[in-house]
Design a protein around this motif. Structure first.
Motif, PDB file in Angstrom:
ATOM      1  N   TYR A 173       0.846  -1.198   0.000  1.00 39.76           N
ATOM      2  CA  TYR A 173       0.000   0.000   0.000  1.00 39.76           C
ATOM      3  C   TYR A 173       0.884   1.251   0.000  1.00 39.76           C
ATOM      4  O   TYR A 173       2.055   1.193   0.400  1.00 39.76           O
ATOM      5  N   ASN A 188       1.197   3.580   1.945  1.00 35.94           N
ATOM      6  CA  ASN A 188       1.852   3.879   3.238  1.00 35.94           C
ATOM      7  C   ASN A 188       3.007   2.922   3.540  1.00 35.94           C
ATOM      8  O   ASN A 188       3.581   2.959   4.625  1.00 35.94           O
ATOM      9  N   ALA A 236       0.895  -5.874   2.243  1.00 36.52           N
ATOM     10  CA  ALA A 236      -0.301  -6.625   2.655  1.00 36.52           C
ATOM     11  C   ALA A 236      -0.371  -8.022   2.045  1.00 36.52           C
ATOM     12  O   ALA A 236      -0.965  -8.926   2.636  1.00 36.52           O
ATOM     13  N   PRO A 241      -7.785 -15.267   8.998  1.00 34.89           N
ATOM     14  CA  PRO A 241      -8.264 -14.290   9.974  1.00 34.89           C
ATOM     15  C   PRO A 241      -8.336 -12.887   9.374  1.00 34.89           C
ATOM     16  O   PRO A 241      -7.715 -12.617   8.347  1.00 34.89           O
ATOM     17  N   SER A 242      -9.075 -12.030  10.043  1.00 40.44           N
ATOM     18  CA  SER A 242      -9.214 -10.652   9.591  1.00 40.44           C
ATOM     19  C   SER A 242      -7.836 -10.006   9.419  1.00 40.44           C
ATOM     20  O   SER A 242      -6.951 -10.192  10.243  1.00 40.44           O
ATOM     21  N   SER A 296      -9.176  -9.654   1.149  1.00 34.58           N
ATOM     22  CA  SER A 296      -9.895  -8.645   0.362  1.00 34.58           C
ATOM     23  C   SER A 296      -8.948  -7.906  -0.563  1.00 34.58           C
ATOM     24  O   SER A 296      -9.309  -7.592  -1.702  1.00 34.58           O
ATOM     25  N   THR A 297      -7.757  -7.637  -0.082  1.00 38.97           N
ATOM     26  CA  THR A 297      -6.776  -6.945  -0.922  1.00 38.97           C
ATOM     27  C   THR A 297      -6.527  -7.759  -2.187  1.00 38.97           C
ATOM     28  O   THR A 297      -6.520  -7.221  -3.300  1.00 38.97           O
TER      29      THR A 297
END
Ligand code: ADP
Length: 359
Positions: free
Chosen positions: A13, A15, A19, A38-39, A44-45
């Motif tokens: 990302y 920043n 990820a 896990p979250s 999703s990325t």
């Protein structure tokens, strides 16, 4: 040739947060792939990079063997269903489902025919005139799915589509999604943190942790052949039990019980002398009493949960704890000492340092 290929895909990302690390996967046409973990593990990325909603920092994304990194979402022919259904509140179910086709300027008669066909698949025929606010959560989710499947797209992407539904609706929608996939045969990539959803829906599951793929396989593979402690513990409910010990004289302790690793590893047990081992077994893979070709364990019953179809027994043996899943008719008394057997073929050993499975 694979329909979709992800080759060393990375996401960093702006920043600087890395990820997704070297994600590799080949997907065949018609496959149902589930990303689970896990979250925050990067599911999703990865999905958003496939959708074209997020830039791919590094690596190759191919559709039918052609590089597609630079294609926009429309050119990739993907349809996406989000967690928040994103329906238009002022439009009827019919218009919501028809929206994409209307935008494309498709002939009205064709739209009507397609909407009716889609609504029939989804059990929405009687609701076409309603507004979204007059629908249940499950029905709204079906409208969102309808809007996605009505367009003939190659790839169908779903990001936690059931997470806004209650437990009962989730089970119903889960089987409906499986049914829709059978009927449409659409290549599907589905993101969830729920291992039960992954196990019930997937042809193949991709287990992720901290941005890294841990294992890719069929539900059967992952359950019976986990490559590491994480996958062993993530798939299955209640999770796999892990007993940690140091190998002394070829044995580790499970409470006061001595587990003779030579029975499982043969002469290779000597390689682990003085080292840490993690001894894994699933709650459902034990038998009460003494059995041949098994490790026998004596432990104390701390708690029992009678669930109807089975009882979970929480046992302790000194510092070690585990959960056993047994027939409800065999429910022991609290504080009773019980003997149970773990058949050797149901034992998984892991290296304590790398957490990788010892084969
Ligand atoms: P998952 O879907 O598995 O829950 P995500 O793919 O949403 O995980 O996020 C993976 C990691 O990337 C998380 O640590 C998240 O905080 C981080 N992340 C997501 N979006 C951004 C962003 N736009 N900028 C920086 N970090 C992000």
């Amino acid at each position: 040739m694979a329909y979709i290929t992800l080759k060393n895909i990375n996401k960093i990302y702006p920043n600087g947060y890395h990820a997704v690390h070297d994600f590799n996967l080949e997907i065949d046409k018609g496959e149902f792939i589930v990303f689970v973990g896990p979250s925050g593990c990067g599911k999703s990325t990865t999905l958003r990079m496939i959708a074209g909603l997020e830039d791919i920092s590094n690596g190759d994304f191919l559709i039918n063997g052609n590089r597609a990194n630079e294609l926009g979402p429309r050119e990739r022919e993907v349809a996406m269903v989000f967690q928040s259904y994103a329906l238009y509140p002022q439009m009827t179910v019919f218009d919501n489902i028809a929206f994409g086709l209307t935008l494309q300027g498709v002939d009205e008669e064709v739209i009507e025919e397609k909407v009716k066909k889609t609504a029939a698949i989804l059990g929405l025929t009687d609701y076409l005139d309603r507004l979204p606010r007059a629908l249940s959560g499950g029905q709204r989710q079906r409208v969102a799915i309808g809007r996605a499947i009505i367009r003939k797209v190659g790839i169908f992407l779903m990001d936690e589509p059931l997470s806004n539904l209650d437990a009962k609706q989730r089970v119903t929608m889960r089987s409906e999604i499986a049914q829709i996939h059978r009927e449409t045969g659409a290549t599907t990539i589905y993101v969830t943190h729920d291992q039960t959803e992954a196990m019930t829906l997937a042809d193949r599951i991709v287990v992720m942790k901290d941005g890294y793929v841990q294992q890719i396989g069929t539900p059967y593979d992952l359950y019976f052949n986990p490559v590491n402690v994480f996958v062993g513990g993530f798939i299955g409910e209640p999770p796999m039990n892990f007993i940690r010990g140091t190998v002394e004289g070829g044995k580790i302790s499970f409470g006061d019980n001595k587990i003779d690793l030579t029975k499982k590893l043969g002469a290779a047990a000597a390689d682990y002398e003085g080292k840490g081992i993690i001894f894994g077994f699933r709650p459902e893979s034990i038998e009460l009493g003494k059995k041949d070709n098994a490790y026998q364990v004596v432990a104390n019953v701390e708690l029992t949960e009678m669930l109807g179809d089975n009882t979970n027994i929480y046992i302790t043996a000194e510092e070690d704890k585990a959960i056993l899943k047994v027939d409800p008719h065999d429910t022991p008394e609290i504080d009773e000492d019980i003997t149970f057997s773990i058949p050797l073929e149901n034992v998984y050993l892991f290296d304590a340092e790398t957490e990788l499975r010892i084969k």
